[in-house]
Scaffold this motif. Sequence first.
Motif, PDB file in Angstrom:
ATOM      1  N   MET A   1       0.855  -1.179   0.000  1.00  0.00           N
ATOM      2  CA  MET A   1       0.000   0.000   0.000  1.00  0.00           C
ATOM      3  C   MET A   1       0.894   1.234   0.000  1.00  0.00           C
ATOM      4  SD  MET A   1      -2.950   1.122   2.747  1.00  0.00           S
ATOM      5  CE  MET A   1      -4.115  -0.107   2.249  1.00  0.00           C
ATOM      6  N   ASP A   2       0.631   2.115  -0.937  1.00  0.00           N
ATOM      7  CA  ASP A   2       1.474   3.304  -0.987  1.00  0.00           C
ATOM      8  C   ASP A   2       0.975   4.372  -0.001  1.00  0.00           C
ATOM      9  OD1 ASP A   2      -0.623   4.695  -2.185  1.00  0.00           O
ATOM     10  OD2 ASP A   2       0.254   4.646  -4.183  1.00  0.00           O
ATOM     11  N   LYS A   3       1.777   5.382   0.152  1.00  0.00           N
ATOM     12  CA  LYS A   3       1.523   6.437   1.141  1.00  0.00           C
ATOM     13  C   LYS A   3       0.188   7.142   0.897  1.00  0.00           C
ATOM     14  CE  LYS A   3       4.052  10.259   3.262  1.00  0.00           C
ATOM     15  NZ  LYS A   3       5.292  11.038   3.217  1.00  0.00           N
ATOM     16  N   PHE A   4      -0.127   7.432  -0.364  1.00  0.00           N
ATOM     17  CA  PHE A   4      -1.368   8.137  -0.688  1.00  0.00           C
ATOM     18  C   PHE A   4      -2.585   7.303  -0.301  1.00  0.00           C
ATOM     19  CE2 PHE A   4      -4.877   9.081  -3.590  1.00  0.00           C
ATOM     20  CZ  PHE A   4      -5.080  10.422  -3.290  1.00  0.00           C
ATOM     21  N   LEU A   5      -2.584   6.025  -0.645  1.00  0.00           N
ATOM     22  CA  LEU A   5      -3.717   5.167  -0.305  1.00  0.00           C
ATOM     23  C   LEU A   5      -3.867   5.020   1.208  1.00  0.00           C
ATOM     24  CD1 LEU A   5      -3.442   2.344  -2.989  1.00  0.00           C
ATOM     25  CD2 LEU A   5      -5.102   4.216  -2.867  1.00  0.00           C
ATOM     26  N   LEU A   6      -2.769   4.913   1.905  1.00  0.00           N
ATOM     27  CA  LEU A   6      -2.812   4.822   3.355  1.00  0.00           C
ATOM     28  C   LEU A   6      -3.404   6.098   3.950  1.00  0.00           C
ATOM     29  CD1 LEU A   6      -2.170   3.367   5.982  1.00  0.00           C
ATOM     30  CD2 LEU A   6       0.137   4.326   5.859  1.00  0.00           C
ATOM     31  N   GLN A   8      -5.462   8.196   2.466  1.00  0.00           N
ATOM     32  CA  GLN A   8      -6.891   8.215   2.145  1.00  0.00           C
ATOM     33  C   GLN A   8      -7.675   7.311   3.091  1.00  0.00           C
ATOM     34  OE1 GLN A   8      -6.585  11.103   0.272  1.00  0.00           O
ATOM     35  NE2 GLN A   8      -8.540  10.271  -0.358  1.00  0.00           N
ATOM     36  N   HIS A   9      -7.128   6.145   3.371  1.00  0.00           N
ATOM     37  CA  HIS A   9      -7.781   5.198   4.275  1.00  0.00           C
ATOM     38  C   HIS A   9      -7.913   5.796   5.676  1.00  0.00           C
ATOM     39  CE1 HIS A   9      -9.053   1.365   5.882  1.00  0.00           C
ATOM     40  NE2 HIS A   9      -8.129   1.483   6.813  1.00  0.00           N
ATOM     41  N   VAL A  10      -6.858   6.424   6.155  1.00  0.00           N
ATOM     42  CA  VAL A  10      -6.884   7.050   7.477  1.00  0.00           C
ATOM     43  C   VAL A  10      -7.905   8.182   7.501  1.00  0.00           C
ATOM     44  CG1 VAL A  10      -5.539   8.441   9.111  1.00  0.00           C
ATOM     45  CG2 VAL A  10      -4.542   6.378   8.112  1.00  0.00           C
ATOM     46  N   LEU A  11      -7.940   9.015   6.475  1.00  0.00           N
ATOM     47  CA  LEU A  11      -8.889  10.119   6.422  1.00  0.00           C
ATOM     48  C   LEU A  11     -10.336   9.629   6.375  1.00  0.00           C
ATOM     49  CD1 LEU A  11      -7.070  12.589   4.007  1.00  0.00           C
ATOM     50  CD2 LEU A  11      -7.381  12.818   6.482  1.00  0.00           C
ATOM     51  N   GLU A  12     -10.586   8.566   5.633  1.00  0.00           N
ATOM     52  CA  GLU A  12     -11.936   7.992   5.578  1.00  0.00           C
ATOM     53  C   GLU A  12     -12.354   7.483   6.954  1.00  0.00           C
ATOM     54  OE1 GLU A  12     -11.851   5.011   2.544  1.00  0.00           O
ATOM     55  OE2 GLU A  12     -11.583   6.481   0.941  1.00  0.00           O
ATOM     56  N   LEU A  14     -11.193   8.458   9.884  1.00  0.00           N
ATOM     57  CA  LEU A  14     -11.391   9.608  10.771  1.00  0.00           C
ATOM     58  C   LEU A  14     -12.736  10.279  10.507  1.00  0.00           C
ATOM     59  CD1 LEU A  14      -7.835  11.201  10.800  1.00  0.00           C
ATOM     60  CD2 LEU A  14      -8.972  10.041  12.700  1.00  0.00           C
ATOM     61  N   ALA A  15     -13.125  10.375   9.258  1.00  0.00           N
ATOM     62  CA  ALA A  15     -14.418  10.971   8.917  1.00  0.00           C
ATOM     63  C   ALA A  15     -15.561  10.132   9.483  1.00  0.00           C
ATOM     64  CB  ALA A  15     -14.549  11.114   7.413  1.00  0.00           C
ATOM     65  N   GLU A  16     -15.459   8.812   9.385  1.00  0.00           N
ATOM     66  CA  GLU A  16     -16.472   7.917   9.957  1.00  0.00           C
ATOM     67  C   GLU A  16     -16.537   8.073  11.471  1.00  0.00           C
ATOM     68  OE1 GLU A  16     -15.413   4.002   8.674  1.00  0.00           O
ATOM     69  OE2 GLU A  16     -15.760   4.461   6.559  1.00  0.00           O
ATOM     70  N   ASP A  17     -15.381   8.125  12.098  1.00  0.00           N
ATOM     71  CA  ASP A  17     -15.333   8.293  13.551  1.00  0.00           C
ATOM     72  C   ASP A  17     -15.937   9.622  13.978  1.00  0.00           C
ATOM     73  OD1 ASP A  17     -14.100   5.829  13.706  1.00  0.00           O
ATOM     74  OD2 ASP A  17     -12.100   6.636  14.171  1.00  0.00           O
ATOM     75  N   LEU A  18     -15.672  10.672  13.212  1.00  0.00           N
ATOM     76  CA  LEU A  18     -16.228  11.987  13.522  1.00  0.00           C
ATOM     77  C   LEU A  18     -17.749  11.957  13.445  1.00  0.00           C
ATOM     78  CD1 LEU A  18     -15.892  14.988  14.150  1.00  0.00           C
ATOM     79  CD2 LEU A  18     -15.616  15.389  11.699  1.00  0.00           C
TER      80      LEU A  18
END
Length: 45
Positions: A1-6, A8-12, A14-18
């Motif tokens: 998994m490259d840095k960009f995909l990682l 994006q996954h973290v941001l998604e 965090l958005a769900e958690d928010l």
Amino acid sequence: MDKFLLQQHVLERLAEDLLQVEQAARTAHETATHEENIAENKWLS
């Protein structure tokens, strides 16, 4: 998994958690301020 995909996954995630935290806060506020839950005593009347 490259840095960009990682990232994006973290941001998604965090958005769900928010969204969950916001919903929990709304529910807690509604419960705490519901007319049936407001104290009725000589100190708060």
